[in-house]
Structures are given as structure tokens and as C-alpha cells.
Design an enzyme around this catalytic site. Structure first.
Site, mmCIF file in Angstrom:
data_model
loop_
_atom_site.group_PDB
_atom_site.id
_atom_site.type_symbol
_atom_site.label_atom_id
_atom_site.label_comp_id
_atom_site.label_asym_id
_atom_site.label_seq_id
_atom_site.Cartn_x
_atom_site.Cartn_y
_atom_site.Cartn_z
ATOM 1 N N ASP A 281 0.812 -1.222 0.000
ATOM 2 C CA ASP A 281 0.000 0.000 0.000
ATOM 3 C C ASP A 281 0.849 1.278 0.000
ATOM 4 O O ASP A 281 0.369 2.338 -0.332
ATOM 5 C CB ASP A 281 -0.924 0.031 1.224
ATOM 6 C CG ASP A 281 -1.812 -1.193 1.306
ATOM 7 O OD1 ASP A 281 -2.090 -1.796 0.257
ATOM 8 O OD2 ASP A 281 -2.228 -1.556 2.430
ATOM 9 N N MET B 127 -5.809 -2.554 -4.927
ATOM 10 C CA MET B 127 -5.723 -2.513 -3.464
ATOM 11 C C MET B 127 -5.134 -1.180 -2.993
ATOM 12 O O MET B 127 -4.951 -0.258 -3.790
ATOM 13 C CB MET B 127 -4.868 -3.670 -2.961
ATOM 14 C CG MET B 127 -5.600 -4.998 -2.936
ATOM 15 S SD MET B 127 -4.542 -6.274 -2.207
ATOM 16 C CE MET B 127 -5.747 -7.563 -1.910
HETATM 17 O O1 F6P Z 1 -2.211 -4.108 3.318
HETATM 18 C C1 F6P Z 1 -2.041 -4.880 2.176
HETATM 19 C C2 F6P Z 1 -3.356 -5.331 1.628
HETATM 20 O O2 F6P Z 1 -3.117 -6.075 0.446
HETATM 21 C C3 F6P Z 1 -4.380 -4.219 1.371
HETATM 22 O O3 F6P Z 1 -4.116 -3.525 0.181
HETATM 23 C C4 F6P Z 1 -5.664 -4.979 1.373
HETATM 24 O O4 F6P Z 1 -6.749 -4.174 1.757
HETATM 25 C C5 F6P Z 1 -5.427 -6.040 2.425
HETATM 26 O O5 F6P Z 1 -4.024 -6.185 2.545
HETATM 27 C C6 F6P Z 1 -6.048 -7.370 2.095
HETATM 28 O O6 F6P Z 1 -5.854 -8.224 3.169
HETATM 29 P P1 F6P Z 1 -6.106 -9.798 3.149
HETATM 30 O O7 F6P Z 1 -4.950 -10.418 2.426
HETATM 31 O O8 F6P Z 1 -6.139 -10.162 4.573
HETATM 32 O O9 F6P Z 1 -7.382 -10.021 2.412
#
Ligand code: F6P
Length: 342
Positions: free
Chosen positions: A128, A170
Site C-alpha cells: 500500500d 488494493m
Molecule cells: O495491506 C495490504 C493489503 O493487500 C491491502 O491492500 C488490502 O486491503 C489487504 O491487505 C487485504 O488483506 P487480506 O490479504 O487479509 O485479504
């Protein structure tokens, strides 16, 4: 000295390169010993380890994911969680210090543990790019590359059908991936959390593109809100740190655009594709340097700090400063990109 290394939170291209950098420098220069902690904080809480010697990190810098495994476990929860239990587990395993590689949630937990006397240094990780204390976090460059390639591909199918292609990327509550991938791929609109927009504005951009005979490409960050929404779109509950799981705003927007403009619209959510596969060369270099710098932090006993990138230099930043704020897209950066919208 025996050092435990863990990767926690969402995985990210470059994690393995950090591990390799730390282990190679630590064993070659400081004669340190390493232990891999499996599955993030869960491994610390449950005492799950794996060997991590020089041989085991061979060729790792180009490998995606994390050989240690990861989880979104909160080390303060559960019967074996909390600083006293964690310290007792580390003592039992003969681990003198920890290198925690993770994002905001991981570093916040590391801060709380070091406040209680545990010896931890951090390495910031997030696709991010939202950590204020580091200019870039590794994984971001790779995610942008993946998103850019996907947008390029979606553009050709969109042009063929004269469709509006909405591409969701994301980024959680910041729009860096959307801004960079959108600019790189020449998107006709980029929608980011820092700048709510009206449906009318988005449709105007789409229509002006279609009026020129082109197929609109709209990049939307998962944390984007319409000016009528109070919070980011979330329909998948909360994660272990009580943060809403985002995703799905693209699927909300595409039918609205279609209904209002008459342009057939499709949404593609890139999701975890952005975190998978081999890291870019830039991310491999940054990760390797950060891993080596973390070893110096351990040697200097700089507990409660993380290594960070300032310009091209690596510096040490206290966890407290690192967690001070989200690195948002500045208004000027968005306005610059917006000149090309529509
Ligand atoms: O923080 C990294 C990230 O990929 C974000 O961009 C996204 O909202 C989140 O993690 C997704 O998390 P998970 O892999 O737990 O679904």
C-alpha cells in the site's frame, strides 16, 4: 546472538529478499544465528519455528510470498498471547531478539511488545506504501507493475467492445497504487480514498472519453468513497486488528456508470494478484538493503525502531514515529494526474 525472524500481516513481494539479506549479513559479518518464526505472530505465540541458516536462504531474493509463512494473528490475544507469555516463549526457544517484518498492524504490535521490554526491530512492509516514515515500502513497486500490466490488458478488451472498464486495485485507505498504476497505464480517471468524487463527475469523465470514440478506463482504489458514502465499501467483516476488509467498490461503480451513461461497463477486481509472484528488481534491492540494515539495528540494540528509506538512504525510525500517520497521496499529486482525466 540468536535472532528470530518473522513475517506478519499480508504477504508482499520482497519478504524473502529481506530474510535473505538479514541472514546473509548476520551470519557473514556478525556470526549471528537465526531462527525462522513460522506464520507471523502466531509462531511467536505458539512457539513455531523452522531452521534459517545461510543455506536455507539461497536464491530467495526473487521468490514471491514468504518462506516463513504469515498470518494476521494479534500477539496480544489468546491464552498464550501478551508480553509475558511471548517473552517466556522466546526464552524457551533461546531467541535473544526478533526482527519483525510487517505493516502497520505488525509494527503496532511490535511497539506494544517493545514498550514492555521485548527486544524487537522492525522492517516495514506493505504494497500500500502507506507508512509515513518511509519514502517507499517494498512490494509497492511490484504491485504497481502488476496493476499496470492488468490495466493495459483490460484496455485492449475494453476498446474492442467499446466498454467502460473499471479496475479496482488494493491500497487500503491510501491511493498510491491507483495513482501510480493509473498514471502509468494512462487511465481516464483515477479514484482514490483521499479524494471522494461524485457519481456525476465520474460519469462526465466516462462520457467525454466515449464521445471521442474511446473506451473509458477507470482505476479505483478499494478505499475510494463516493461523496455520498460515509466510509469505504466493505462487505467482508473485520480483520484480526479490527480493521474493515475492503474490496468491491469497483463492482458498485460499474453498474452505476452503465445506468447513468448508457456505456456498457465491466468491473475487474485485481485483489491478491497484486501481492503474488516475483518481486521487481527495485523491490529486491530495497528489500535486501532493508534486511541488512535490520541486522545493524539488532547489533546496535536499537529496539523499538524500524529501518526506513529516506531518499536513497536507510535510516532508523522509532515505531512511535513510524505509526504516527498514514502517508496519503498529497492533493498536488492527485491534481497533477487529474489534468489528464476524461
Ligand atoms: O495491506 C495490504 C493489503 O493487500 C491491502 O491492500 C488490502 O486491503 C489487504 O491487505 C487485504 O488483506 P487480506 O490479504 O487479509 O485479504
Amino acid at each position: 546472538m540468536r535472532i528470530g525472524v518473522l513475517t506478519s500481516g499480508g504477504d508482499c513481494p520482497g519478504l524473502n529478499a529481506v530474510i535473505r539479506g538479514a541472514v546473509l549479513k548476520g551470519t557473514k559479518i556478525y556470526n549471528q544465528e537465526f531462527v525462522g518464526i513460522r506464520d507471523g505472530w502466531r509462531g511467536v505465540v505458539e512457539g513455531l519455528t523452522m531452521p534459517l541458516d545461510r543455506h536455507s536462504v539461497r536464491g530467495l531474493s526473487k521468490q514471491g510470498g514468504t518462506v516463513l509463512g504469515t498470518s494476521r494473528t494479534n500477539p496480544f490475544e489468546g491464552p498464550h498471547g501478551g508480553p509475558k507469555n511471548v517473552q517466556a516463549t522466546l526464552d524457551r526457544l533461546g531467541i535473544d531478539a526478533l526482527i519483525a517484518i510487517g505493516g502497520e498492524g505488525t509494527l503496532a504490535a511490535a511497539k506494544r511488545l517493545t514498550d514492555e521490554g521485548l527486544k524487537i526491530v522492525g522492517v516495514p512492509k506493505t504494497i500500500d506504501n502507506d507508512l509515513d516514515a518511509t519514502d517507499y515500502s517494498f512490494g509497492f513497486d511490484t504491485a504497481v507493475e502488476i496493476a499496470t500490466e492488468a490495466i493495459d490488458r483490460l484496455r485492449t478488451t475494453g476498446e474492442s467492445h467499446k466498454r467502460c472498464m473499471v479496475v479496482e486495485v488494493m491500497g487500503r485507505h491510501v491511493g498510491w497504487i491507483a495513482l501510480h498504476a493509473g498514471m502509468a497505464a494512462g487511465a481516464h480517471a483515477i479514484l482514490i480514498p483521499e479524494r471522494p468524487q461524485s457519481v456525476e463527475q465520474i460519469c462526465d469523465w466516462a462520457k467525454s472519453v466515449a464521445d471521442r470514440g474511446r473506451a473509458p478506463v477507470i482505476v479505483v482504489s478499494e478505499g475510494f468513497t463516493l461523496d455520498t458514502m460515509e466510509s469505504a465499501h466493505s462487505e467482508k467483516g473485520l480483520d484480526a486488528f479490527n480493521r474493515p476488509r475492503l474490496g468491491g467498490i469497483g463492482d458498485v461503480l460499474a453498474p452505476i456508470i452503465e445506468e447513468r451513461t448508457g456505456i456498457e461497463s465491466r468491473s475487474t477486481v485485481l485483489g491478491h494478484l497484486q501481492r503474488g509472484g516475483v518481486p521487481s528488481a527495485y523491490d529486491r534491492v530495497l528489500s535486501t538493503r532493508l534486511g541488512m540494515a535490520a541486522i545493524d539495528s539488532v547489533m546496535n540494540g536499537e529496539w523499538g525502531t524500524m529501518v526506513a528509506l529516506r531518499g536513497t538512504d536507510l535510516v532508523n525510525v522509532p515505531f512511535a514515529d513510524a505509526l504516527g500517520g498514514l502517508k496519503k497521496v498529497p492533493a498536488a499529486r492527485y491534481d497533477e494526474a487529474a489534468i489528464l482525466f476524461g
